[in-house]
Design a protein around this motif. Structure first.
Motif, PDB file in Angstrom:
ATOM      1  N   LEU A 156       0.832  -1.203   0.000  1.00  0.00           N
ATOM      2  CA  LEU A 156       0.000   0.000   0.000  1.00  0.00           C
ATOM      3  C   LEU A 156       0.872   1.260   0.000  1.00  0.00           C
ATOM      4  CD1 LEU A 156      -2.766  -1.061   2.555  1.00  0.00           C
ATOM      5  CD2 LEU A 156      -3.102  -0.619   0.116  1.00  0.00           C
ATOM      6  N   ASP A 157       1.939   1.245   0.785  1.00  0.00           N
ATOM      7  CA  ASP A 157       2.864   2.375   0.824  1.00  0.00           C
ATOM      8  C   ASP A 157       3.414   2.668  -0.570  1.00  0.00           C
ATOM      9  OD1 ASP A 157       4.880   4.252   1.500  1.00  0.00           O
ATOM     10  OD2 ASP A 157       6.310   2.639   1.898  1.00  0.00           O
ATOM     11  N   GLY A 158       3.877   1.625  -1.252  1.00  0.00           N
ATOM     12  CA  GLY A 158       4.425   1.822  -2.589  1.00  0.00           C
ATOM     13  C   GLY A 158       3.390   2.302  -3.580  1.00  0.00           C
ATOM     14  N   ASP A 159       2.187   1.752  -3.504  1.00  0.00           N
ATOM     15  CA  ASP A 159       1.127   2.140  -4.424  1.00  0.00           C
ATOM     16  C   ASP A 159       0.711   3.589  -4.196  1.00  0.00           C
ATOM     17  OD1 ASP A 159      -0.589   1.353  -6.563  1.00  0.00           O
ATOM     18  OD2 ASP A 159      -2.270   1.262  -5.177  1.00  0.00           O
ATOM     19  N   MET A 160       0.604   3.974  -2.921  1.00  0.00           N
ATOM     20  CA  MET A 160       0.240   5.355  -2.603  1.00  0.00           C
ATOM     21  C   MET A 160       1.334   6.325  -3.039  1.00  0.00           C
ATOM     22  SD  MET A 160      -1.526   5.003   1.166  1.00  0.00           S
ATOM     23  CE  MET A 160      -3.088   4.120   1.392  1.00  0.00           C
ATOM     24  N   ILE A 211       0.791   9.486  -5.561  1.00  0.00           N
ATOM     25  CA  ILE A 211       1.157  10.873  -5.227  1.00  0.00           C
ATOM     26  C   ILE A 211       2.105  11.440  -6.277  1.00  0.00           C
ATOM     27  CG2 ILE A 211       2.390  12.307  -3.540  1.00  0.00           C
ATOM     28  CD1 ILE A 211       1.302  10.336  -1.374  1.00  0.00           C
ATOM     29  N   ASN A 212       3.087  10.645  -6.687  1.00  0.00           N
ATOM     30  CA  ASN A 212       4.035  11.108  -7.726  1.00  0.00           C
ATOM     31  C   ASN A 212       3.326  11.431  -9.035  1.00  0.00           C
ATOM     32  OD1 ASN A 212       6.201  10.820  -5.990  1.00  0.00           O
ATOM     33  ND2 ASN A 212       6.747   8.779  -6.712  1.00  0.00           N
ATOM     34  N   ASP A 213       2.235  10.698  -9.316  1.00  0.00           N
ATOM     35  CA  ASP A 213       1.474  10.900 -10.550  1.00  0.00           C
ATOM     36  C   ASP A 213       0.320  11.888 -10.385  1.00  0.00           C
ATOM     37  OD1 ASP A 213       3.129   9.067 -11.796  1.00  0.00           O
ATOM     38  OD2 ASP A 213       1.772   7.375 -11.489  1.00  0.00           O
ATOM     39  N   ASP A 214       0.210  12.514  -9.213  1.00  0.00           N
ATOM     40  CA  ASP A 214      -0.894  13.456  -8.924  1.00  0.00           C
ATOM     41  C   ASP A 214      -2.258  12.802  -9.132  1.00  0.00           C
ATOM     42  OD1 ASP A 214       0.667  15.613  -8.162  1.00  0.00           O
ATOM     43  OD2 ASP A 214       0.916  16.315 -10.204  1.00  0.00           O
ATOM     44  N   ARG A 250      -3.216  16.244   0.715  1.00  0.00           N
ATOM     45  CA  ARG A 250      -2.700  16.131   2.082  1.00  0.00           C
ATOM     46  C   ARG A 250      -3.121  14.806   2.710  1.00  0.00           C
ATOM     47  NH1 ARG A 250       1.118  15.771   5.104  1.00  0.00           N
ATOM     48  NH2 ARG A 250       0.824  16.241   7.305  1.00  0.00           N
ATOM     49  N   ILE A 251      -4.342  14.381   2.437  1.00  0.00           N
ATOM     50  CA  ILE A 251      -4.815  13.093   2.944  1.00  0.00           C
ATOM     51  C   ILE A 251      -3.953  11.958   2.384  1.00  0.00           C
ATOM     52  CG2 ILE A 251      -6.726  11.430   2.700  1.00  0.00           C
ATOM     53  CD1 ILE A 251      -8.598  13.913   3.014  1.00  0.00           C
ATOM     54  N   ALA A 252      -3.648  12.033   1.091  1.00  0.00           N
ATOM     55  CA  ALA A 252      -2.797  11.018   0.471  1.00  0.00           C
ATOM     56  C   ALA A 252      -1.420  10.999   1.126  1.00  0.00           C
ATOM     57  CB  ALA A 252      -2.676  11.289  -1.024  1.00  0.00           C
ATOM     58  N   GLU A 253      -0.865  12.182   1.371  1.00  0.00           N
ATOM     59  CA  GLU A 253       0.453  12.259   2.004  1.00  0.00           C
ATOM     60  C   GLU A 253       0.421  11.699   3.416  1.00  0.00           C
ATOM     61  OE1 GLU A 253       1.991  16.269  -0.381  1.00  0.00           O
ATOM     62  OE2 GLU A 253       1.172  16.418   1.651  1.00  0.00           O
ATOM     63  N   LEU A 254      -0.620  12.014   4.169  1.00  0.00           N
ATOM     64  CA  LEU A 254      -0.753  11.483   5.532  1.00  0.00           C
ATOM     65  C   LEU A 254      -0.805   9.958   5.533  1.00  0.00           C
ATOM     66  CD1 LEU A 254      -3.365  13.853   7.231  1.00  0.00           C
ATOM     67  CD2 LEU A 254      -1.049  13.397   8.051  1.00  0.00           C
ATOM     68  N   ALA A 255      -1.629   9.417   4.635  1.00  0.00           N
ATOM     69  CA  ALA A 255      -1.780   7.963   4.569  1.00  0.00           C
ATOM     70  C   ALA A 255      -0.448   7.304   4.216  1.00  0.00           C
ATOM     71  CB  ALA A 255      -2.846   7.603   3.540  1.00  0.00           C
ATOM     72  N   ASP A 275      13.826  -0.166  -5.547  1.00  0.00           N
ATOM     73  CA  ASP A 275      14.791   0.506  -6.430  1.00  0.00           C
ATOM     74  C   ASP A 275      14.617   0.039  -7.874  1.00  0.00           C
ATOM     75  OD1 ASP A 275      15.825   1.851  -4.289  1.00  0.00           O
ATOM     76  OD2 ASP A 275      17.578   0.566  -4.048  1.00  0.00           O
ATOM     77  N   ARG A 276      14.417  -1.268  -8.070  1.00  0.00           N
ATOM     78  CA  ARG A 276      14.291  -1.788  -9.430  1.00  0.00           C
ATOM     79  C   ARG A 276      12.999  -1.296 -10.078  1.00  0.00           C
ATOM     80  NH1 ARG A 276      16.370  -7.506 -11.657  1.00  0.00           N
ATOM     81  NH2 ARG A 276      15.593  -7.318 -13.787  1.00  0.00           N
ATOM     82  N   SER A 277      11.924  -1.268  -9.303  1.00  0.00           N
ATOM     83  CA  SER A 277      10.652  -0.792  -9.833  1.00  0.00           C
ATOM     84  C   SER A 277      10.734   0.689 -10.197  1.00  0.00           C
ATOM     85  CB  SER A 277       9.540  -1.035  -8.807  1.00  0.00           C
ATOM     86  OG  SER A 277       8.305  -0.569  -9.281  1.00  0.00           O
ATOM     87  N   GLU A 278      11.380   1.477  -9.354  1.00  0.00           N
ATOM     88  CA  GLU A 278      11.506   2.908  -9.621  1.00  0.00           C
ATOM     89  C   GLU A 278      12.414   3.159 -10.830  1.00  0.00           C
ATOM     90  OE1 GLU A 278      12.738   4.625  -5.944  1.00  0.00           O
ATOM     91  OE2 GLU A 278      10.689   4.705  -5.135  1.00  0.00           O
ATOM     92  N   ALA A 279      13.406   2.298 -11.029  1.00  0.00           N
ATOM     93  CA  ALA A 279      14.268   2.438 -12.206  1.00  0.00           C
ATOM     94  C   ALA A 279      13.466   2.247 -13.488  1.00  0.00           C
ATOM     95  CB  ALA A 279      15.413   1.430 -12.143  1.00  0.00           C
ATOM     96  N   HIS A 280      12.504   1.326 -13.456  1.00  0.00           N
ATOM     97  CA  HIS A 280      11.632   1.138 -14.615  1.00  0.00           C
ATOM     98  C   HIS A 280      10.802   2.403 -14.854  1.00  0.00           C
ATOM     99  CE1 HIS A 280       8.934  -0.838 -17.478  1.00  0.00           C
ATOM    100  NE2 HIS A 280       7.937  -0.266 -16.819  1.00  0.00           N
ATOM    101  N   GLN A 281      10.302   2.996 -13.773  1.00  0.00           N
ATOM    102  CA  GLN A 281       9.505   4.220 -13.923  1.00  0.00           C
ATOM    103  C   GLN A 281      10.338   5.355 -14.496  1.00  0.00           C
ATOM    104  OE1 GLN A 281       7.934   4.904 -10.011  1.00  0.00           O
ATOM    105  NE2 GLN A 281       6.422   3.270 -10.147  1.00  0.00           N
ATOM    106  N   ASP A 282      11.631   5.356 -14.169  1.00  0.00           N
ATOM    107  CA  ASP A 282      12.518   6.400 -14.689  1.00  0.00           C
ATOM    108  C   ASP A 282      12.665   6.323 -16.208  1.00  0.00           C
ATOM    109  OD1 ASP A 282      12.909   7.348 -12.144  1.00  0.00           O
ATOM    110  OD2 ASP A 282      14.818   6.324 -11.841  1.00  0.00           O
TER     111      ASP A 282
END
Length: 354
Positions: free
Chosen positions: A114-118, A122-125, A143-148, A176-183
């Protein structure tokens, strides 16, 4: 005779998909395990209670931040089916006294997913999946998204400290590997835009570096044949690696998860991403210039009918392999879940999908 009859029942339009999946799995594999249906009820109850407790903690933080006495919080996600299937698998393979440990660890895994999905949302607005029962504007919802997300990240960090260091290392490696794909997303979008304008070099990039990209470090999870599957590298990095790592952290924490079950989950997740999400989102992805296996096939294959058939074939390549591995792993519930995924697909919505 019984398996043929089961296949006939599974294909009836009026039969609920959940029941069709049970009969369909039996028809194709010969496996009918009534205990799996009982396990599903147990797992559903456990996961619902777990998620309710997590969301109640988030709701309390939101209420404190905004000055409400009471808030209800919900978050819509499709990420948690593999956790449910893993918990069901462990119920089958652990003694009764060890179920509590499996449930506690599964809560950590749930919070991490859930942390990763949220964080991605947030990164995608994208805040529409963060639901509360009080009036909010877009800034409030952010702000609610950031709190969660902050609460869940803190919980994950706290809980990871209770386990061996290799559990944390595995988790961080997957992130790290998943974020590298997003990059790589901007580069993928550039290829897609150029390919739509007829740029042959961009089409070659999509063919060789997206559809048939090669692994630098070959995951031992896949055979040499499987590493030649279309889109395996990019889709493993996109969605599969998270669940492969998830199952490896179960192993690192001492839970018995065999390789065939891991393979079933990873192939199912990649297949479902293409068969459900990428097909359903084809028009949106096309409009937004998002490269996926589905939008790629319509650039690489001559003719819409041929492209739609290619998408179906590729999806089944993953889902059939997932079903085979579920049978080897003695996880009928996973096989039934794959069968449900197959029956939930809508390839007919694609251009000339018929």
């Amino acid at each position: 005779m019984l398996r043929r009859s089961a296949g006939w029942v599974a294909d009836r339009d009026r039969v609920p998909k959940s029941l069709s999946a049970v009969f369909g799995y039996y028809a194709t594999t010969g496996v009918f395990d009534y205990r799996s249906l009982l396990l599903k009820t147990q797992v559903d109850s456990t996961m619902e209670g777990m998620i309710d407790r997590i969301f109640d903690e988030v709701a309390d933080a939101i209420a404190e931040e905004f000055g409400y006495s009471d808030v209800t919080f919900e978050y819509d996600t499709k990420l948690l089916l593999p956790v449910e299937l893993t918990l069901a698998y462990l119920y089958r393979h652990l003694d009764e006294e060890n179920h509590d440990q499996a449930e506690e660890f599964s809560r950590l895994v749930t919070e991490a997913l859930l942390d990763g999905d949220m964080r991605d949302a947030i990164n995608d607005d994208e805040f529409e999946d963060f639901e509360v029962d009080v009036p909010v504007d877009r800034d409030d919802r952010r702000r609610i998204a950031e709190l969660a997300q902050e609460l869940l990240q803190a919980r994950v960090e706290e809980r990871l400290a209770e386990y061996p260091d290799n559990v944390r290392e595995r988790y961080e490696w997957a992130v790290d590997r998943s974020e590298a794909h997003q990059d790589q997303d901007d580069e993928f979008r550039q290829w897609m835009s150029a390919a739509r304008d007829g740029d042959e070099e961009a089409i070659e990039h999509i063919e060789s570096e997206y559809k048939y990209a090669t692994f630098e470090d070959k995951p031992a999870l896949f055979t040499e044949e499987e590493r030649s599957f279309p889109y395996l590298k990019t889709q493993y990095d996109r969605v599969g690696v998270i669940y492969d790592a998830m199952l490896q952290v179960y192993l690192d924490a001492g839970f018995p998860v065999d390789e065939s079950f891991r393979r079933a989950i990873v192939f199912a997740i990649i297949g479902a991403q293409i068969w459900l999400d990428d097909i359903d989102d084809y028009e949106d992805d096309l409009r937004e210039g998002q490269l996926t296996p589905v939008t790629a096939e319509y650039l690489l294959v001559d003719g819409e009918r041929e492209a739609s058939k290619a998408v179906v074939d590729i999806s089944y390549q993953y889902l059939d392999r997932a079903k085979q591995e579920a049978t080897v792993a003695d996880s009928a519930l996973t096989g039934i879940a794959v069968e449900y995924i197959i029956r939930d697909g809508r390839p007919e919505i694609l251009p000339d999908g018929r």
